[in-house]
Scaffold this motif. Structure first.
Motif, PDB file in Angstrom:
ATOM      1  N   VAL A 333       0.767  -1.232  -0.081  1.00 60.02           N
ATOM      2  CA  VAL A 333       0.113   0.029   0.159  1.00 60.02           C
ATOM      3  C   VAL A 333       1.047   1.357   0.094  1.00 60.02           C
ATOM      4  N   PRO A 334       1.901   1.339   1.052  1.00 57.55           N
ATOM      5  CA  PRO A 334       2.541   2.744   1.122  1.00 57.55           C
ATOM      6  C   PRO A 334       3.303   2.643  -0.408  1.00 57.55           C
ATOM      7  N   GLU A 337       1.130   3.954  -3.476  1.00 60.56           N
ATOM      8  CA  GLU A 337       0.489   5.492  -3.349  1.00 60.56           C
ATOM      9  C   GLU A 337       1.454   6.311  -4.620  1.00 60.56           C
ATOM     10  N   ASN A 340      -0.134  12.399  -2.919  1.00 61.90           N
ATOM     11  CA  ASN A 340      -0.882  13.081  -2.153  1.00 61.90           C
ATOM     12  C   ASN A 340      -2.200  12.279  -1.780  1.00 61.90           C
ATOM     13  N   ASN A 341      -1.733  10.772  -1.319  1.00 65.09           N
ATOM     14  CA  ASN A 341      -2.578   9.798  -0.962  1.00 65.09           C
ATOM     15  C   ASN A 341      -3.857   9.602  -1.994  1.00 65.09           C
ATOM     16  N   TYR A 343      -4.044   6.524  -5.169  1.00 64.32           N
ATOM     17  CA  TYR A 343      -4.013   5.507  -5.443  1.00 64.32           C
ATOM     18  C   TYR A 343      -4.754   4.972  -6.892  1.00 64.32           C
ATOM     19  N   LYS A 354      -8.687   4.185  -0.989  1.00 62.63           N
ATOM     20  CA  LYS A 354      -7.752   4.858  -0.089  1.00 62.63           C
ATOM     21  C   LYS A 354      -6.852   3.629   0.592  1.00 62.63           C
ATOM     22  N   ALA A 355      -5.995   4.386   1.313  1.00 63.20           N
ATOM     23  CA  ALA A 355      -5.058   3.378   2.106  1.00 63.20           C
ATOM     24  C   ALA A 355      -6.011   2.642   3.239  1.00 63.20           C
ATOM     25  N   ARG A 427       6.581   9.286  -9.301  1.00 58.55           N
ATOM     26  CA  ARG A 427       6.640  10.404  -8.655  1.00 58.55           C
ATOM     27  C   ARG A 427       7.553  11.541  -8.920  1.00 58.55           C
ATOM     28  N   ASP A 463      -4.207  16.461  -5.838  1.00 56.52           N
ATOM     29  CA  ASP A 463      -4.468  15.222  -5.274  1.00 56.52           C
ATOM     30  C   ASP A 463      -5.683  14.608  -6.110  1.00 56.52           C
TER      31      ASP A 463
END
Length: 646
Positions: A333-334, A337, A340-341, A343, A354-355, A427, A463
């Motif tokens: 999960v991390p 990403e 900015n949160n 996915y 979301k996470a 990123r 985001d």
């Protein structure tokens, strides 16, 4: 299968349905590939010697999560927290309402009309009474909820089917001809057994005996028969999807909480110890989940529940987190990403997934991931279930673990490259002006919960996802997992940002596979090149190479280029998928407007093009498909560059 649609029963917890390994530097960690489609633990008869060993580890009496109502010190401590008072009000309101009746017609809607929500909602509404009533009684301890709880339990255990309609093949459960365990029955059993454990002698001996008898009939006996005879009724024992961990967690948890005989409980722990390996095998060696983030949360959350249950029951002897691969799975999960949160909505994920905070809290603390954002979370007041929420309310391996103060234990890099899965997360440089990120997908069209999406991509500005994979359906139907699955545009390549080649969509199957030709990464720019021609059953097609170029200069940009060639003149269509507002602002430019972010796509091709747009609505938030249609040709190229608007 997204949590929200497949086990609508566990108190609104689940329903039918529902990744990055980087280090602190700018290079992604890449782990060698392995076959993830085959089970590593095939079905074999029970090893009774191992059963005896496991049984000796277990407590003399059945034990669920937390303490029974008898421990007034523990429950009094919870009661002193006002966050738990809301559930008492919820339970009080139920005392004056009629219990939802079992409805054959609603259950059979799947068989008569091919729709699932009616039956699942009916079953969920019934099970949904149990958690608030039991929580309230254990917190308050006045006995006023007990008569209603006994009525609810009696109703639940005697309902015609514990399995969800879509999983009741040939209506064998509802007709009482044969009982099989599915996602719904497993979770149902675990919550009912947990209720009996918590309430203990508040329930009559006769009801407790009836619950155990019905549990034997609907859950325990069918699973043991499958292991003994090799029948296919509990086929989930050897699958590598979320079904494995979800069903094992429910069945094992129920057995540990309610079966009096220690050796019988030992059988189910032994079964879980062996067959949970298949769940782990369902992830790539990098920890990537091809089912997408929604199903990762659903399945791996239950693997965690199974792990904690067995860990506690065997006094920390059997540890399903011992395999080093678990840490990579927990890091999915991390590492997934984008920025900015945000996915990717790959596979059957719901839009905006979301996470999963509770999952990351448990994994970070147990595995030392150093996720400060999650390490200090608390879950006081959670009362949706009698399993997950009770586990977190009482001391457990996560709450008793030391926090890893090394915050770089799982630091973000510039990219996450899941080489085996063919997925690249892009990123910008930390602290730079760049405000764009991307998810680029190769893979193949034979993945679990697969969409035909070889070569797909998603673009995030700030985001907001302004371009990309539309995600999965809000509700499943009888067609969703049958031969007509890809008649849905949402699931077929037509509804994804991949080409339409000579008017032909991508075909399903493992042969439709992106072959990565180049993956060159630098701090300034990454190039990711793949041959996606095998996805298209077009005899005239001789070349189709998609090149992604992600640049981190200034505000950043993503370029997607398709080079193609045919044996004869054919049409070629580049596809854009968005839920943002859009408009053509120049002959070669389209602007995408989100809530606060903007992006411009600049289209370059020597042959010219036409724009063809449509809105697609199929049991999911509507999205727009914008086709960039090139005139027929034997060969050509098209480049689309996405830049944020400052």
């Amino acid at each position: 299968m997204n949590k929200k649609n497949i086990i609508i029963g566990l108190t609104a917890l689940v329903a039918t349905m529902q990744p990055k390994i980087t280090v602190a530097n700018t290079l992604a960690t890449v782990i060698d590939s392995a076959d993830v489609t085959k089970p590593v633990a095939p079905l074999v008869p029970l090893d009774m010697q191992r059963v005896a060993e496991v049984a000796a580890m277990l407590p003399l009496t059945p034990q669920g999560f937390g303490d029974t109502y008898h421990n007034r010190l523990a429950w009094g401590k919870l009661y002193s927290n006002v966050k738990y008072h809301k559930v008492i009000s919820t339970a009080e309101a139920l005392l004056n309402k009629p219990f939802p009746a079992w409805n054959d017609a609603a259950y059979l809607m799947y068989f008569t009309k091919g729709t699932r929500p009616e039956g699942e909602k009916m079953m969920g509404n019934r099970l949904g009474w149990l958690a608030p009533l039991v929580w309230a009684e254990c917190l308050e301890n006045k006995g006023r909820f007990v008569p209603t709880i006994q009525m609810v339990l009696n109703e639940l255990i005697h309902q015609k089917s514990w399995s969800l309609p879509a999983h009741d093949k040939k209506k064998q459960n509802i007709d009482g001809r044969n009982y099989t365990v599915d996602l719904g029955a497993a979770g149902f059993a675990h919550n009912v057994a947990q209720a009996v454990y918590l309430l203990d002698d508040k329930l009559t001996p006769q009801l407790r005996a009836d619950v155990l008898a019905e549990m034997e009939k609907h859950v325990f006996k069918p699973v043991l028969q499958s292991v003994a005879t090799g029948n296919n009724n509990s086929y989930w024992l050897t699958v590598t999807s979320n079904w494995n961990s979800v069903c094992l967690a429910g069945v094992t948890g129920a057995a540990l909480a309610i079966i009096p005989d220690r050796e019988e409980r030992g059988k189910f722990v032994t079964i879980a110890e062996r067959y949970a390996k298949n769940s782990v095998a369902g992830f790539t060696n990098e920890g990537y989940c091809t089912e997408g983030l929604g199903y990762y949360d659903y399945g791996f959350s239950k693997y965690i529940l199974l792990r904690e249950n067995i860990w506690q029951a065997t006094n920390k002897t059997i540890n399903l987190f011992a395999d080093p691969k678990i840490k990579r799975i927990a890091s999915y999960v991390p590492n997934l990403e984008i920025i900015n949160n945000v996915y990717p909505n790959i596979a059957d994920c719901h839009v905006g997934v979301k996470a999963p905070a509770a999952l990351l809290w448990y994994c970070s603390r147990n595995l030392g991931l150093g996720l400060q954002k999650y390490d200090s979370l608390t879950f006081a007041g959670g009362t949706a279930t009698l399993t997950d929420d009770v586990m977190r309310a009482f001391p457990n391996s996560a709450s008793q673990s030391k926090v890893n103060s090394n915050t770089s234990a799982l630091a973000f890099g510039l990219r996450s490259y899941f080489k085996q899965a063919g997925v690249l997360i892009e990123r910008p440089l930390a602290g730079s002006k760049a405000n764009i990120g991307a998810a680029l997908k190769g893979g193949n069209n034979n993945e679990i919960h697969n969409h035909n999406d070889v070569g797909s991509f998603s673009v995030v500005v700030g985001d907001e996802m302004l371009m990309g994979d539309p995600g999965g359906p809000s509700f499943y139907t009888a067609k969703t997992f049958g031969p007509e699955r890809y008649s849905y545009k949402l699931l077929s390549s037509y509804g994804h940002p991949v080409p339409l080649v000579a008017g032909v969509e991508q075909q399903e199957g493992a042969a439709s596979e992106a072959k990565v030709l180049n993956a060159t990464f630098t701090d300034k720019q990454d190039e990711f090149v793949m041959d996606i021609s095998s996805a298209y059953p077009v005899p005239a097609l001789s070349k189709l190479v998609r090149t992604f170029t992600y640049n981190r200069d200034d505000a950043g940009f993503l370029t997607v280029k398709d080079d193609f060639a045919f044996k004869t003149n054919q049409k070629f269509e580049f596809t854009l998928i968005t839920r943002a507002q859009w408009k053509q602002i120049a002959p070669n430019q389209i602007e995408f407007d989100g809530k606060t972010q903007k992006m411009i796509a600049t289209i370059s091709t020597k042959s010219g093009f036409a724009v063809k747009a449509e809105t697609i609505v199929e049991d999911a938030p509507a999205f727009k498909r914008i086709g960039i249609v090139l005139p027929p040709a034997e060969a050509g190229a098209i480049t689309v560059t996405f830049r944020p608007v400052k």
